[in-house]
Design a protein around this motif. Sequence first.
Motif, short mmCIF file in Angstrom:
data_model
loop_
_atom_site.label_atom_id
_atom_site.label_comp_id
_atom_site.label_asym_id
_atom_site.label_seq_id
_atom_site.Cartn_x
_atom_site.Cartn_y
_atom_site.Cartn_z
N LEU A 13 19.13 1.30 8.39
CA LEU A 13 18.59 2.00 7.33
C LEU A 13 17.74 3.27 7.82
CD1 LEU A 13 16.91 -0.83 5.18
CD2 LEU A 13 19.34 0.33 4.78
N ARG A 14 17.59 4.14 7.01
CA ARG A 14 16.93 5.41 7.73
C ARG A 14 15.53 5.11 8.00
NH1 ARG A 14 17.76 8.77 2.28
NH2 ARG A 14 16.44 7.04 1.50
N GLU A 15 15.16 6.03 8.75
CA GLU A 15 13.77 6.00 9.21
C GLU A 15 12.66 6.18 8.16
OE1 GLU A 15 10.75 8.23 12.63
OE2 GLU A 15 12.90 8.86 12.55
N GLU A 16 12.89 7.11 7.30
CA GLU A 16 12.10 7.21 6.18
C GLU A 16 11.93 5.88 5.01
OE1 GLU A 16 15.48 9.87 5.03
OE2 GLU A 16 14.61 9.13 6.70
N PHE B 169 13.61 2.82 -1.02
CA PHE B 169 14.21 4.23 -0.73
C PHE B 169 13.58 5.23 -1.19
CE2 PHE B 169 17.27 0.58 -0.64
CZ PHE B 169 17.75 0.83 0.63
N PRO B 170 12.61 6.01 -0.80
CA PRO B 170 11.87 7.25 -1.19
C PRO B 170 13.04 8.39 -1.57
CG PRO B 170 11.01 6.60 0.89
CD PRO B 170 12.36 6.06 0.91
N LEU C 294 0.96 -1.16 0.04
CA LEU C 294 -0.10 0.03 -0.22
C LEU C 294 0.95 1.29 -0.02
CD1 LEU C 294 -2.77 1.38 0.18
CD2 LEU C 294 -2.63 1.08 2.74
N LEU C 295 1.87 1.31 0.71
CA LEU C 295 2.83 2.34 0.95
C LEU C 295 3.74 2.65 -0.33
CD1 LEU C 295 4.00 2.28 4.62
CD2 LEU C 295 2.38 3.78 3.63
N ALA C 296 4.13 1.48 -0.99
CA ALA C 296 4.84 1.43 -2.06
C ALA C 296 3.98 2.03 -3.10
CB ALA C 296 5.25 -0.11 -2.49
N ARG C 297 2.91 1.53 -3.47
CA ARG C 297 1.98 2.26 -4.48
C ARG C 297 2.00 3.67 -4.05
NH1 ARG C 297 -0.76 -2.95 -3.74
NH2 ARG C 297 -0.37 -4.26 -5.25
N LYS C 298 1.63 4.10 -3.03
CA LYS C 298 1.40 5.68 -2.82
C LYS C 298 2.58 6.43 -3.20
CE LYS C 298 -2.16 5.53 0.66
NZ LYS C 298 -2.61 5.69 2.05
N THR C 299 3.77 5.61 -2.79
CA THR C 299 5.15 6.45 -2.83
C THR C 299 5.41 6.58 -4.34
OG1 THR C 299 5.86 5.61 -0.94
CG2 THR C 299 7.64 6.38 -2.40
N VAL C 300 5.09 5.37 -5.05
CA VAL C 300 5.34 5.54 -6.52
C VAL C 300 4.36 6.46 -7.39
CG1 VAL C 300 5.04 4.27 -8.88
CG2 VAL C 300 6.35 3.24 -6.77
N ALA C 301 3.02 6.49 -6.75
CA ALA C 301 2.12 7.60 -7.37
C ALA C 301 2.80 8.94 -6.93
CB ALA C 301 0.72 7.27 -6.82
N GLY C 302 3.21 9.05 -5.78
CA GLY C 302 3.65 10.49 -5.64
C GLY C 302 4.79 10.98 -6.31
N ALA C 303 5.78 9.85 -6.53
CA ALA C 303 7.09 10.09 -7.41
C ALA C 303 6.49 10.53 -8.72
CB ALA C 303 7.88 8.94 -7.26
N LEU D 80 13.19 7.02 -7.18
CA LEU D 80 13.16 5.87 -6.21
C LEU D 80 13.99 4.45 -6.30
CD1 LEU D 80 9.23 5.61 -6.28
CD2 LEU D 80 10.51 6.83 -4.53
N SER D 81 14.29 3.99 -5.49
CA SER D 81 15.13 2.96 -5.46
C SER D 81 14.63 1.83 -4.50
CB SER D 81 16.69 3.02 -4.90
OG SER D 81 17.34 4.20 -5.93
N LEU D 82 14.54 0.70 -5.14
CA LEU D 82 14.11 -0.61 -4.52
C LEU D 82 15.09 -1.94 -4.42
CD1 LEU D 82 11.61 -2.28 -3.18
CD2 LEU D 82 10.99 -2.80 -5.82
N LEU D 83 15.28 -1.99 -2.98
CA LEU D 83 16.01 -3.34 -2.77
C LEU D 83 15.07 -4.61 -2.54
CD1 LEU D 83 19.09 -4.32 -2.20
CD2 LEU D 83 18.31 -3.97 0.34
N LEU D 84 15.41 -5.66 -3.19
CA LEU D 84 14.52 -6.84 -2.84
C LEU D 84 15.41 -7.90 -2.46
CD1 LEU D 84 11.72 -8.18 -2.76
CD2 LEU D 84 12.11 -9.03 -5.16
#
Length: 387
Positions: A290-293, A308-309, A237-246, A253-257
């Motif tokens: 990692l960072r708080e954000e 990583f936002p 849910l947060l990932a989709r919101k973050t991508v939409a905001g970006a 944005l960067s993503l580590l899996l």
Amino acid sequence: MPTPALLMAATAVVDLLMIGVLWSLARNNIPGVKACALSAGLSSISIFMLAGQPYLPGLIGIVCANTMLGAAMALYLVALCQFFNRPVPAVPLILVIALEMIGLILFWYAWRDLGIRIVIVSGVLSGLACASAAVVLHNRPLHRPAYSYGFTLGVAMLVAVVHAVRATTYLLDLDPIESMAQSSMFQTVFLSVGLLATPGLILAMILMAYDRMLSERETEANTDALTGVLSRKAWWLLARKTVAGATRNAKRLSLLLLDIDRFAHVNETYGPQLGDAVLRHFAALATDVLREEDLIGRVDGEKFAVLFPDTPMDIALRASDKLLRAVRGEACTHGNWSIGYAFSAGLVQWDGRENAQAFMERAHLALAAAKEDGRDRIVAHCSNLND
């Protein structure tokens, strides 16, 4: 026009009724609720005593009743400090109430001046209400809906202003009454607003307690029970919101899996309890490093994702390498067992157009490459970047 005694009695009854609601919340172990209930009970008793002033000795109907009213407001301040997990200023509060009691005794037995007595009581209540408002203002949770905390702040400020104006009125002798049993325009207005504010303070605590309960339920729903990081549903849910905001703000944005290496072997060899300990250990390390954000979530079994936002690939890679070194350097201990482990990971940067699902699919490809290359490493795929 209602008499002061009638207004006081009605307020005391309302306070008693609201105590039941407070005690129903006490079983949820919300800090401050029990102190607020005690404050409401003390306030009710003191108001009943004030209403019966004509029939009670001065020591009880005036000195004790008004001192208890101040103590009730002090207890409300204690409740707020407990609710927001702030230190309780016990010594200053005790000193204030003691000075109030001494002042009341002085102006009842040595110098009977109703105006000064009202100034003392209203001055104490106004000061304590101001302190209560300050506690709410400086400690309200900014990530929660503002209504319940704004309501508490508003009521506390109303109490502070009403009693400050009341103290000023009687200090300047603008309402020359000789007894609290007398009715006057000033007396009726001050008592109506001031006394009705008492149930308002109790209601404010109830609203904040319900918001705290809702926040705890939301946290439980959004948190992975084993590791304490975001659950799969909450992370997505947060990932989709973050991508939409970006997308709207043209941010990177960067993503580590990542996947814990040979986790099935750990479970089979040492048992699921040690496997769970490894997952908890990794989640705690990731939260510290990692960072708080940064958004850390457990997305599937031993698989974790970190979004990583507003972070380009090079900075995200440094943070990911730091996490990998931390995992390599600290073994997981559980009981008498100690086990070292590592992880494989894929790191990708958002291309500026793709949705969260496509973003994750590219991270999966990078993770697969890391496993094929021998595990215990991070593979960064820089393709499809819109620099």
